[in-house]
Design a protein around this motif. Structure first.
Motif, PDB file in Angstrom:
ATOM      1  N   THR A 114       0.847  -1.178   0.000  1.00 58.69           N
ATOM      2  CA  THR A 114       0.000   0.000   0.000  1.00 58.69           C
ATOM      3  C   THR A 114       0.890   1.238   0.000  1.00 58.69           C
ATOM      4  O   THR A 114       2.099   1.139   0.160  1.00 58.69           O
ATOM      5  N   LEU A 115       0.293   2.399  -0.198  1.00 63.40           N
ATOM      6  CA  LEU A 115       1.063   3.636  -0.186  1.00 63.40           C
ATOM      7  C   LEU A 115       1.110   4.204   1.227  1.00 63.40           C
ATOM      8  O   LEU A 115       0.115   4.172   1.945  1.00 63.40           O
ATOM      9  N   PRO A 116       2.261   4.731   1.650  1.00 62.67           N
ATOM     10  CA  PRO A 116       2.306   5.378   2.961  1.00 62.67           C
ATOM     11  C   PRO A 116       1.473   6.651   2.941  1.00 62.67           C
ATOM     12  O   PRO A 116       1.128   7.164   1.876  1.00 62.67           O
ATOM     13  N   ASP A 117       1.149   7.165   4.108  1.00 58.70           N
ATOM     14  CA  ASP A 117       0.343   8.371   4.159  1.00 58.70           C
ATOM     15  C   ASP A 117       0.992   9.391   5.081  1.00 58.70           C
ATOM     16  O   ASP A 117       1.927   9.086   5.811  1.00 58.70           O
ATOM     17  N   GLY A 118       0.523  10.630   5.006  1.00 58.01           N
ATOM     18  CA  GLY A 118       0.966  11.698   5.889  1.00 58.01           C
ATOM     19  C   GLY A 118       2.435  12.033   5.750  1.00 58.01           C
ATOM     20  O   GLY A 118       2.980  12.112   4.656  1.00 58.01           O
ATOM     21  N   ARG A 119       3.067  12.243   6.880  1.00 55.79           N
ATOM     22  CA  ARG A 119       4.482  12.630   6.884  1.00 55.79           C
ATOM     23  C   ARG A 119       5.387  11.519   6.353  1.00 55.79           C
ATOM     24  O   ARG A 119       6.457  11.789   5.839  1.00 55.79           O
ATOM     25  N   ARG A 120       4.935  10.284   6.481  1.00 55.75           N
ATOM     26  CA  ARG A 120       5.745   9.174   5.945  1.00 55.75           C
ATOM     27  C   ARG A 120       5.847   9.279   4.430  1.00 55.75           C
ATOM     28  O   ARG A 120       6.900   9.032   3.855  1.00 55.75           O
ATOM     29  N   ARG A 121       4.752   9.645   3.781  1.00 58.01           N
ATOM     30  CA  ARG A 121       4.769   9.816   2.328  1.00 58.01           C
ATOM     31  C   ARG A 121       5.696  10.966   1.950  1.00 58.01           C
ATOM     32  O   ARG A 121       6.451  10.869   0.984  1.00 58.01           O
ATOM     33  N   GLU A 122       5.642  12.052   2.712  1.00 62.40           N
ATOM     34  CA  GLU A 122       6.536  13.179   2.443  1.00 62.40           C
ATOM     35  C   GLU A 122       7.997  12.772   2.633  1.00 62.40           C
ATOM     36  O   GLU A 122       8.864  13.162   1.857  1.00 62.40           O
ATOM     37  N   PHE A 123       8.264  11.995   3.687  1.00 62.94           N
ATOM     38  CA  PHE A 123       9.625  11.546   3.960  1.00 62.94           C
ATOM     39  C   PHE A 123      10.175  10.739   2.788  1.00 62.94           C
ATOM     40  O   PHE A 123      11.281  10.997   2.309  1.00 62.94           O
ATOM     41  N   ILE A 124       9.399   9.783   2.317  1.00 58.01           N
ATOM     42  CA  ILE A 124       9.849   8.950   1.200  1.00 58.01           C
ATOM     43  C   ILE A 124       9.972   9.784  -0.072  1.00 58.01           C
ATOM     44  O   ILE A 124      10.932   9.653  -0.831  1.00 58.01           O
ATOM     45  N   GLY A 125       9.002  10.684  -0.306  1.00 61.21           N
ATOM     46  CA  GLY A 125       9.058  11.545  -1.479  1.00 61.21           C
ATOM     47  C   GLY A 125      10.269  12.460  -1.481  1.00 61.21           C
ATOM     48  O   GLY A 125      10.931  12.640  -2.510  1.00 61.21           O
TER      49      GLY A 125
END
Length: 150
Positions: free
Chosen positions: A17-28
């Motif tokens: 699945t795709l991460p969400d919130g700050r985790r998505r920003e961190f990976i991005g």
């Protein structure tokens, strides 16, 4: 035992699945910032942040301000149907790369963007390894209600 970062992209059933919130920003940021710097380094040459120290200070201040207080306001302004995949494909696809070819960015602008991004990434890394903070999730407000008396 799987790595904690791998658990960000796994759901309860073990599927991806795709991460969400700050985790998505961190990976991005961890993936996108070096790619951005690599693409624009061809155009502007070496960044040399020591030559543009006022821009570096401004980038650090803006990165801290974004990560600490403005992030929630920015995400409230975004439409609900806008997903991270849409933004990634828009910026990382043909439109984003074509925009980098059309618009010439000066070295101080690139230094500011990279510095702000590295600052935000650094704050997220500190939150990730901090024993006082619950990973990259926002801190909880309030307390748990007391258990019911039987």
């Amino acid at each position: 035992m799987p790595l904690p970062i791998v658990s960000w992209v796994r759901d309860g059933d073990g599927g991806w699945t795709l991460p969400d919130g700050r985790r998505r920003e961190f990976i991005g940021l961890a993936i996108g910032l070096p790619v951005f710097a690599w693409f624009v380094a061809d155009d502007v040459g070496p960044l040399a942040p020591s030559q543009h120290w006022p821009v570096v200070v401004l980038g650090v201040c803006c990165g801290v301000y974004y990560a600490a207080s403005v992030r929630s306001t920015v995400f409230e302004l975004l439409p609900d149907g806008l997903s991270g995949v849409t933004v990634l494909s828009l910026l990382g696809g043909g439109a984003g790369l074509s925009l980098l070819e059309i618009v010439h960015l000066e070295t101080p602008t690139v230094v500011f963007l990279v510095t702000a991004g590295v600052t935000i990434l650094g704050i997220y890394v500190i939150r990730l390894v901090s024993p006082l903070h619950d990973g990259l999730q926002p801190s909880r407000r309030g307390v748990e209600p007391p258990p019911a008396i039987e």
